[in-house]
Scaffold this active site. Sequence first.
Site, PDB file in Angstrom:
ATOM      1  N   THR A 172      74.536  55.361  83.424  1.00  0.00           N
ATOM      2  CA  THR A 172      74.752  56.238  82.272  1.00  0.00           C
ATOM      3  C   THR A 172      75.473  57.537  82.650  1.00  0.00           C
ATOM      4  O   THR A 172      75.602  58.431  81.825  1.00  0.00           O
ATOM      5  CB  THR A 172      73.402  56.620  81.635  1.00  0.00           C
ATOM      6  OG1 THR A 172      72.571  57.178  82.673  1.00  0.00           O
ATOM      7  CG2 THR A 172      72.709  55.426  81.012  1.00  0.00           C
ATOM      8  N   GLY A 174      78.036  60.149  82.896  1.00  0.00           N
ATOM      9  CA  GLY A 174      79.283  60.421  82.174  1.00  0.00           C
ATOM     10  C   GLY A 174      79.312  59.964  80.730  1.00  0.00           C
ATOM     11  O   GLY A 174      80.380  59.970  80.104  1.00  0.00           O
ATOM     12  N   THR A 175      78.162  59.603  80.180  1.00  0.00           N
ATOM     13  CA  THR A 175      78.171  59.123  78.774  1.00  0.00           C
ATOM     14  C   THR A 175      78.598  60.242  77.811  1.00  0.00           C
ATOM     15  O   THR A 175      79.364  59.997  76.881  1.00  0.00           O
ATOM     16  CB  THR A 175      76.784  58.598  78.337  1.00  0.00           C
ATOM     17  OG1 THR A 175      75.792  59.503  78.789  1.00  0.00           O
ATOM     18  CG2 THR A 175      76.493  57.230  78.877  1.00  0.00           C
ATOM     19  N   GLY A 176      78.101  61.451  78.052  1.00  0.00           N
ATOM     20  CA  GLY A 176      78.437  62.568  77.154  1.00  0.00           C
ATOM     21  C   GLY A 176      79.921  62.890  77.208  1.00  0.00           C
ATOM     22  O   GLY A 176      80.573  63.094  76.183  1.00  0.00           O
ATOM     23  N   CYS A 177      80.459  62.914  78.426  1.00  0.00           N
ATOM     24  CA  CYS A 177      81.890  63.209  78.601  1.00  0.00           C
ATOM     25  C   CYS A 177      82.736  62.139  77.917  1.00  0.00           C
ATOM     26  O   CYS A 177      83.720  62.422  77.232  1.00  0.00           O
ATOM     27  CB  CYS A 177      82.250  63.229  80.089  1.00  0.00           C
ATOM     28  SG  CYS A 177      81.201  64.295  81.077  1.00  0.00           S
ATOM     29  N   LYS A 217      73.059  63.646  69.414  1.00  0.00           N
ATOM     30  CA  LYS A 217      72.885  62.386  70.142  1.00  0.00           C
ATOM     31  C   LYS A 217      71.401  62.205  70.418  1.00  0.00           C
ATOM     32  O   LYS A 217      70.851  62.841  71.308  1.00  0.00           O
ATOM     33  CB  LYS A 217      73.696  62.423  71.433  1.00  0.00           C
ATOM     34  CG  LYS A 217      75.197  62.555  71.171  1.00  0.00           C
ATOM     35  CD  LYS A 217      75.994  62.610  72.440  1.00  0.00           C
ATOM     36  CE  LYS A 217      75.767  63.866  73.218  1.00  0.00           C
ATOM     37  NZ  LYS A 217      76.625  64.023  74.380  1.00  0.00           N
TER      38      LYS A 217
HETATM   39  N1  PLP Z   1      81.048  67.477  83.606  1.00  0.00           N
HETATM   40  C1  PLP Z   1      81.013  67.242  84.918  1.00  0.00           C
HETATM   41  C2  PLP Z   1      82.071  67.762  85.803  1.00  0.00           C
HETATM   42  C3  PLP Z   1      79.980  66.492  85.431  1.00  0.00           C
HETATM   43  O1  PLP Z   1      79.964  66.257  86.723  1.00  0.00           O
HETATM   44  C4  PLP Z   1      78.967  65.994  84.563  1.00  0.00           C
HETATM   45  C5  PLP Z   1      77.879  65.210  85.073  1.00  0.00           C
HETATM   46  O2  PLP Z   1      77.718  64.945  86.219  1.00  0.00           O
HETATM   47  C6  PLP Z   1      79.035  66.270  83.222  1.00  0.00           C
HETATM   48  C7  PLP Z   1      80.094  67.005  82.798  1.00  0.00           C
HETATM   49  C8  PLP Z   1      78.035  65.786  82.237  1.00  0.00           C
HETATM   50  O3  PLP Z   1      77.826  64.434  82.355  1.00  0.00           O
HETATM   51  P1  PLP Z   1      77.271  63.535  81.170  1.00  0.00           P
HETATM   52  O4  PLP Z   1      78.438  63.003  80.448  1.00  0.00           O
HETATM   53  O5  PLP Z   1      76.529  62.461  81.903  1.00  0.00           O
HETATM   54  O6  PLP Z   1      76.428  64.402  80.307  1.00  0.00           O
END
Ligand code: PLP
Length: 279
Positions: free
Chosen positions: A220, A222-225, A183
């Site tokens: 933004t 939680g974008t990765g999740c 990414k």
């Molecule tokens: N997983 C948890 C439980 C989180 O709280 C976060 C970010 O706060 C992430 C993963 C990673 O978040 P992102 O999708 O922004 O990279």
Amino acid sequence: MNTQNAKKKYATVLSIAGSDSIGGAGIQADIKTCTAMGAYAMTAITAITAQNTMGVRSYEAVSNDMLQGQLNAVIEDIRPDAVKIGMLPTIDAVKIVAKFLEANKIENVVLDPVCVATSGDALTAESVPASMIKYLFSLATVVTPNLCEAQLLSGVQITDRLSFEEAANRIINEHGAGAVLMKGGHSLSSAPNKAEDILFIRKSKAHHMYASQYFSTENTHGTGCTLSSAIAVGLAKGKSLVDAVADAKEYISQAIQVGAEYWCGHGHGALCHNFTMLK
Ligand code: PLP
């Protein structure tokens, strides 16, 4: 008791990830994404975080027994069509998840190698990335690092396209991942208004570029999740990895675009996961 054969079957995704109290990332983002994209979400919570859009205040890993208990309870009832892995707070959690995937021969595995939240707060012990490489990478259909995670996992300082590709090659060839979705965001793009991600696949030696419009927004979190669980939905529905990533990019692009129009907390707000349901 349901008669299994007489009923329609959901596409099922198991998210193994951390809980985010503000609801934009982690397990909460995964459930919202799966639901919006038409899959059935199941969860095994690895950690509980106390956080909001401004940052992570604290987190606690769930006990090894409780993580194992959740995984056992799910697999003994409903076999997931795909598994998405997010926050793994400890080396023990990495090992438990790796054993689970191996023992149950889970094939569609999307590994988001979460290290640091959007706010910059650490979400795992420093020693965990090395154990993810050792135990989990070879079990992953695709790993989805952002630039910072890709650097950490590959040991390559990413400054341009060449080093970007070198990092991807190491993640695939040295660490054994089936594919890696790098990414790049917009930072390495020749076109500054484009969000470009590149999928490198070990078997085909091909790579696929996904370019979408880049939206400048604070929202933004939680974008990765969201992207990784959206890919898991596509795989759970039987799509190829290339198509699953394309659909996931389309979904996240709209979730970011619509989410940018909403106020959602005082820091990095969430995307709009349910944009199709808003009137
Ligand atoms: N997983 C948890 C439980 C989180 O709280 C976060 C970010 O706060 C992430 C993963 C990673 O978040 P992102 O999708 O922004 O990279």
